[in-house]
Every structure is written in structure tokens, then in C-alpha cells.
Design an enzyme around this catalytic site. Structure first.
Site, short mmCIF file in Angstrom:
data_model
loop_
_atom_site.label_atom_id
_atom_site.label_comp_id
_atom_site.label_asym_id
_atom_site.label_seq_id
_atom_site.Cartn_x
_atom_site.Cartn_y
_atom_site.Cartn_z
N ASP A 88 -109.17 33.49 41.82
CA ASP A 88 -110.54 33.14 41.43
C ASP A 88 -111.52 33.96 42.24
O ASP A 88 -111.19 34.48 43.31
CB ASP A 88 -110.80 31.63 41.61
CG ASP A 88 -110.78 31.19 43.08
OD1 ASP A 88 -109.91 31.66 43.84
OD2 ASP A 88 -111.64 30.37 43.48
N GLU A 152 -109.78 28.81 45.50
CA GLU A 152 -110.08 29.07 46.92
C GLU A 152 -111.59 29.10 47.16
O GLU A 152 -112.08 28.55 48.15
CB GLU A 152 -109.47 30.41 47.36
CG GLU A 152 -109.40 30.57 48.88
CD GLU A 152 -110.70 31.05 49.52
OE1 GLU A 152 -110.88 30.84 50.73
OE2 GLU A 152 -111.55 31.64 48.81
N HIS A 212 -150.42 16.78 41.24
CA HIS A 212 -151.43 17.85 41.25
C HIS A 212 -151.73 18.14 42.73
O HIS A 212 -152.07 17.23 43.49
CB HIS A 212 -152.69 17.37 40.54
CG HIS A 212 -153.71 18.45 40.35
ND1 HIS A 212 -154.42 19.01 41.38
CD2 HIS A 212 -154.13 19.09 39.22
CE1 HIS A 212 -155.23 19.93 40.91
NE2 HIS A 212 -155.07 20.01 39.59
N THR A 314 -150.00 24.91 40.30
CA THR A 314 -150.43 24.16 41.49
C THR A 314 -149.81 22.78 41.45
O THR A 314 -150.23 21.92 40.68
CB THR A 314 -151.97 24.08 41.55
OG1 THR A 314 -152.45 23.65 40.27
CG2 THR A 314 -152.57 25.42 41.90
N ARG A 327 -120.19 26.82 60.30
CA ARG A 327 -118.88 27.42 60.59
C ARG A 327 -118.38 26.81 61.88
O ARG A 327 -119.14 26.71 62.86
CB ARG A 327 -119.01 28.93 60.76
CG ARG A 327 -119.44 29.67 59.54
CD ARG A 327 -118.32 29.81 58.52
NE ARG A 327 -118.89 30.23 57.24
CZ ARG A 327 -118.17 30.56 56.18
NH1 ARG A 327 -116.84 30.53 56.22
NH2 ARG A 327 -118.74 30.91 55.06
N1 BES Z 1 -111.53 35.76 51.81
C1 BES Z 1 -112.59 34.88 52.20
C2 BES Z 1 -112.55 34.52 53.67
C3 BES Z 1 -112.70 35.64 54.65
C4 BES Z 1 -113.39 36.80 54.36
C5 BES Z 1 -112.15 35.50 55.89
C6 BES Z 1 -113.51 37.81 55.31
C7 BES Z 1 -112.28 36.50 56.85
C8 BES Z 1 -112.96 37.67 56.55
C9 BES Z 1 -112.52 33.61 51.35
O1 BES Z 1 -112.33 33.91 49.99
C10 BES Z 1 -113.83 32.90 51.44
O2 BES Z 1 -114.81 33.44 51.00
N2 BES Z 1 -113.85 31.70 51.96
C11 BES Z 1 -115.03 30.90 51.98
C12 BES Z 1 -114.70 29.46 52.17
C13 BES Z 1 -114.45 28.72 50.90
C14 BES Z 1 -114.20 27.25 51.18
C15 BES Z 1 -115.57 28.86 49.92
C16 BES Z 1 -115.93 31.32 53.10
O3 BES Z 1 -115.49 31.82 54.13
O4 BES Z 1 -117.15 31.13 52.92
MN MN Z 2 -110.86 35.29 49.73
MN MN Z 3 -114.35 34.50 49.16
#
Ligand code: BES
Ligand code: MN
Ligand code: MN
Length: 456
Positions: A88, A152, A212, A314, A327
Site C-alpha cells: 500500500d 502499513e 459573522h 468574514t 514520535r
Molecule cells: N517506510 C516508512 C517508515 C520509515 C521511512 C522508516 C524512512 C525509516 C525511514 C513507513 O512506510 C511509514 O511511513 N511509516 C509511518 C507510520 C505509519 C503508522 C503511518 C511513519 O513513519 O509515519
Molecule cells: Mn514504508
Molecule cells: Mn510510509
């Protein structure tokens, strides 16, 4: 090995053509308008695995998008590698910023431009072609299982269930994934970590309807203004996250570990130039490498509310929204952090508005051991084909299912990615180097060979 080299040289053009074919299927998992294409992509992956020589290939339905499974068991007494990837892709928008259609792959200056080229079709497909190479040359050294999922990019919710229900089928010795980046082809690296994620959506409501802005403005709280203030307060003047308890469980690295991380080649000037920024930004006391690798962060992914159409209107909006993600690093727990966020966000809301916090998906951080046979096999494989030892690096992205591989299946993961951070993942004009693609196909068979040898 010469037989691999010869085989791959002979089939090089087809390997690329097949990838382009896959990239033409818009398998966007987040948007239900593409459900048919996601299904079609799963069927295509199944067919490719079968053609490459895998057995028992099936498209496994789930409550969401299907998982494609296939295997080659050459001898049950040999070790087994479980290859994971995802077919995906992220939505392609904003479409107008693409130089060519996101699902009409073109090759320009040695790069394949298309949504999913690096993340992750171009990377998981290297494994299919590496497998084909070993199969056709009768050199498969261990058992190989494939599990390529279709969710994913939306949190892998159904894959977790699939793991629970298929423990026997998925039995293996290690998980191998190519879905991360390298520093560059000249500076190969292996990601030794992934960050966790806690994804939230907030809704701030003021008056019970749009008003408004002249008649009511100045006397009624504007939820867009309030939301902006609340979001701004989530970082302090040192760019620390202000949520109480946010850092409590964060694992601090030793001075030696930090020095080792910071020894990786990184050119901050080049970084700024590439991104078109005049300066970097982040938590005080940490380098850019540390800020994206070993520190937790908070980002606004989107913010909206009120009138955003053509011209002007407006209005004092009734509601404002934002999608906010954090993160996470070891040993933060994403459920706990989600709760801390919700509690804090509700606490800082003024009386003039009401706040709703919705928790989306999340995932745990992961750190790969570097003393395992599998890590050493990846190290050796990269050294064999790049002529240079790979540098261990902590990746900033997340693959939430990796922590579940350990929890549910008891399996460690090796992240042998071949992309580049500059591949525009999730962004317009995503690309993947043709050279990276071929290098991956060349390297993967060595991983299996060394892993089998070193497991003896
Ligand atoms: N392949 C990425 C993760 C990634 C990219 C890890 C580059 C390290 C370096 C993965 O497909 C991704 O995008 N993961 C998402 C999390 C997901 C729950 C949507 C992310 O990291 O935002
Ligand atoms: Mn990925
Ligand atoms: Mn990704």
C-alpha cells in the site's frame, strides 16, 4: 556470486519493467475510493510471487486490506527468514505539485518517480527479484517466507490480528525488511532503530455555529485562534515538548553512544540547502542526527477550520481541528503518551471553548540488536556488494508492526533499507534510484547466504 550476477544482468530490464507495472496500480490504503486498486495490487503481488517461484501463495483477506503470503521451504531443518513489506502507498496529494503523474512512473536522471517507488513497492519488490534470482539459479540457502501487507500506511491494525492467528505459519528465525533509508550509496548504513508513534486528532469548538466575524468577533472566542495558541504552547523556548511526563521514560544514551551516532557522515549545510531552509530547528542540546533518531518529538500534521475556499468570507468559525503526532523512543509507551497528551490538551483549554481529543493509531519504538547473526549477515552482505562497511544509524520513521513481531512472534527484525531520506517519501515526486533498486536486488541474496552459513 557469479551465477547471481549473470542472471541479474540478463533480466535487468524486465526487473525494472515489472516494478513500473506495480507502480501503476494506485494502491492508496487510506482512501476507500481506491479499495478496488488495493485489491488489484494484492492480486498482482500474488502473481509475481508465484512467477518468481514461491509456493502456497495466497491473498489473505482481513477486516481491511488483504495480506499477501508466500513461502519457499527448502528444508524444515534450515533457518527461516520472514520477509515483510507493504504494497500500500500514501495518498498522492497535493497532485498539482507532481512533475508527472504519481501513478504514471517515469525514469528521469536515474530515478523512478512514482508514489510508492521507495515506500515500499520498489523496496519489497527487490526481495521478490532477489528470490527469483536464487530460485532460478538453484541457490536458495534457507527457507524464505513473504508477508506483504496492504495497511502499513494506515497503522497495520489487521496485521496484528493476522500475527496472532498465524503464529505457526509465520514461524521463522528473523524478520527482514527493506522499508528504511541509507545515508547514500557511497555511505551505506543500516537503521538500528525505529521510533514509535502516537497519533491524535483534536477538535476545538467555540460557538454552536459559524458567526459573522463583525457582529460577534471580539466578544466570542475564535476556536482557530485558541487552537493556534494551544498548539504553540506545546513546545517551550528550548523546543522541549511541554506535556507533563512526556520525557519521564525516555532512555538517555551514554556519551559514547551519542558520539558514535554523531560520527555518521552528515552535512548540515547540504541538508539545509536540499530542504530550502535557512536554519535547522529542534530540541536544545541535541544535534540534528539526535533530534531525528533518539529524541521524541511532537508535530502538527494538519490544521484546519473556518473558511479556506476561494476569495474571502468574514466568518468566526464554530470549530477548528488539528492532527498531531508524536514520535516516541525507548521506553515510552504510546498508550501512556496518548493519555498524557489528551489530559494536557484538555487542561490547557480556556473556558471559552470545549476540546475533544481523539486517539488514532500508534506504535511502539524498536531498537535492533547489532550483535545478532542476522544483523551481522546484513552487515556482511552490504560490505560484499558496496565494498564498504555499513554504518549503524537510528532511523526517525516508524514501522509499528516491528515491535509486534517481537511481542507476538518472538522475532527480532533486521532493517536493510536501500532508499534515501531525500526520496520524497509521503511527499510529491517520490522517487527511488534505479541504482538503489538494483543494488538491493544484488545484496539480498548475500544476506540469505550469510545468514544461513552463520546460523550453522
Ligand atoms: N517506510 C516508512 C517508515 C520509515 C521511512 C522508516 C524512512 C525509516 C525511514 C513507513 O512506510 C511509514 O511511513 N511509516 C509511518 C507510520 C505509519 C503508522 C503511518 C511513519 O513513519 O509515519
Ligand atoms: Mn514504508
Ligand atoms: Mn510510509
Amino acid at each position: 556470486m557469479q551465477v547471481w550476477k549473470d542472471y541479474q544482468a540478463q533480466h535487468q530490464a524486465r526487473f525494472l519493467e515489472e516494478l513500473l507495472e506495480l507502480l501503476r496500480i494506485p494502491s492508496v490504503s487510506a482512501d476507500s475510493r481506491f479499495n478496488g486498486d488495493v485489491q488489484k495490487c494484492a492480486e498482482a503481488v500474488k502473481q509475481r510471487l508465484q512467477e518468481a517461484g514461491a509456493d502456497n501463495v495466497e491473498v489473505c483477506p482481513t477486516a481491511g486490506h488483504p495480506i499477501v503470503y508466500g513461502e519457499k521451504i527448502i528444508d524444515p531443518s534450515l533457518p527461516t527468514v520472514l520477509v515483510y513489506g507493504h504494497y500500500d502507498v500514501q495518498p498522492a496529494d497535493p497532485l498539482e505539485l507532481w512533475h508527472s503523474g504519481p501513478f504514471e512512473p517515469v525514469i528521469k536522471d536515474g530515478n523512478i518517480y512514482a508514489r510508492g517507488s521507495a515506500d515500499d513497492k520498489g523496496q519489497f519488490y527487490m526481495h521478490v527479484k532477489a528470490f527469483e534470482t536464487m530460485h532460478r539459479t538453484n541457490t536458495i540457502p534457507c527457507n524464505i517466507k513473504f508477508m506483504i501487507e496492504g495497511e502499513e500506511e494506515v497503522g497495520s491494525a489487521n496485521l496484528g490480528i493476522f500475527l496472532e492467528q498465524n503464529k505457526e505459519k509465520l514461524k521463522a528465525n528473523v524478520v527482514l525488511i527493506s522499508d528504511t533509508s541509507m545515508i547514500s550509496l557511497d555511505n551505506p548504513s543500516i537503521d538500528t532503530g525505529l521510533r514509535g508513534l502516537a497519533y491524535m486528532e483534536v477538535e476545538v469548538t467555540g460557538p454552536n455555529r459559524d458567526l459573522h466575524s463583525g457582529v460577534y468577533g471580539g466578544a466570542v472566542a475564535n476556536p482557530a485562534t485558541i487552537l493556534a495558541k494551544m498548539i504553540a504552547s506545546l513546545h517551550d523556548e528550548n523546543n522541549h515538548v511541554t506535556i507533563p511526563g512526556f520525557y519521564d521514560k525516555v532512555q538517555e544514551l551514554t556519551a559514547e553512544e551519542r558520539a558514535a551516532l554523531n560520527a555518521a557522515p552528515f552535512d548540515e549545510e547540504e541538508y539545509k540547502k536540499d530542504l530550502g531552509i535557512n536554519d535547522v530547528w529542534g530540541e536544545k542540546g541535541y544535534s540534528t542526527i539526535e533530534r531525528t533518531g533518539i529524541r521524541p518529538t511532537l508535530e502538527v500534521n494538519g490544521i484546519w477550520g473556518g473558511y479556506t475556499g476561494e476569495g474571502s468570507k468574514t466568518v468566526l468559525p464554530s470549530k477548528a481541528f488539528a492532527k498531531i503526532s508524536m514520535r516516541l523512543v525507548p521506553n515510552q509507551d504510546w498508550h501512556e503518551i496518548s493519555d498524557l497528551f489528551a489530559k494536557h490538551f484538555e487542561a490547557i483549554a480556556p473556558k471559552s471553548v470545549t476540546v475533544k481529543v481523539n486517539k488514532h493509531h500508534g506504535g511502539s519504538p524498536y531498537v535492533t540488536p547489532t550483535d545478532s547473526v542476522a544483523y551481522k549477515a546484513a552487515h556482511k552482505a552490504i560490505e560484499a556488494t558496496f565494498g564498504k562497511e555499513p554504518i549503524p544509524v537510528r532511523g526517525g520513521g516508524s514501522i509499528p508492526i516491528v515491535a509486534l513481531f517481537e511481542k507476538t512472534l518472538g522475532l527480532k527484525t533486521v532493517l536493510m533499507g536501500f532508499g534515501l531520506d531525500s526520496d520524497n517519501l509521503h511527499s510529491p515526486n517520490e522517487k527511488y534510484g534505479v541504482a538503489n533498486y538494483y543494488k538491493g536486488i544484488e545484496t539480498i541474496p548475500y544476506f540469505h547466504q550469510y545468514f544461513a552459513e552463520m546460523s550453522k
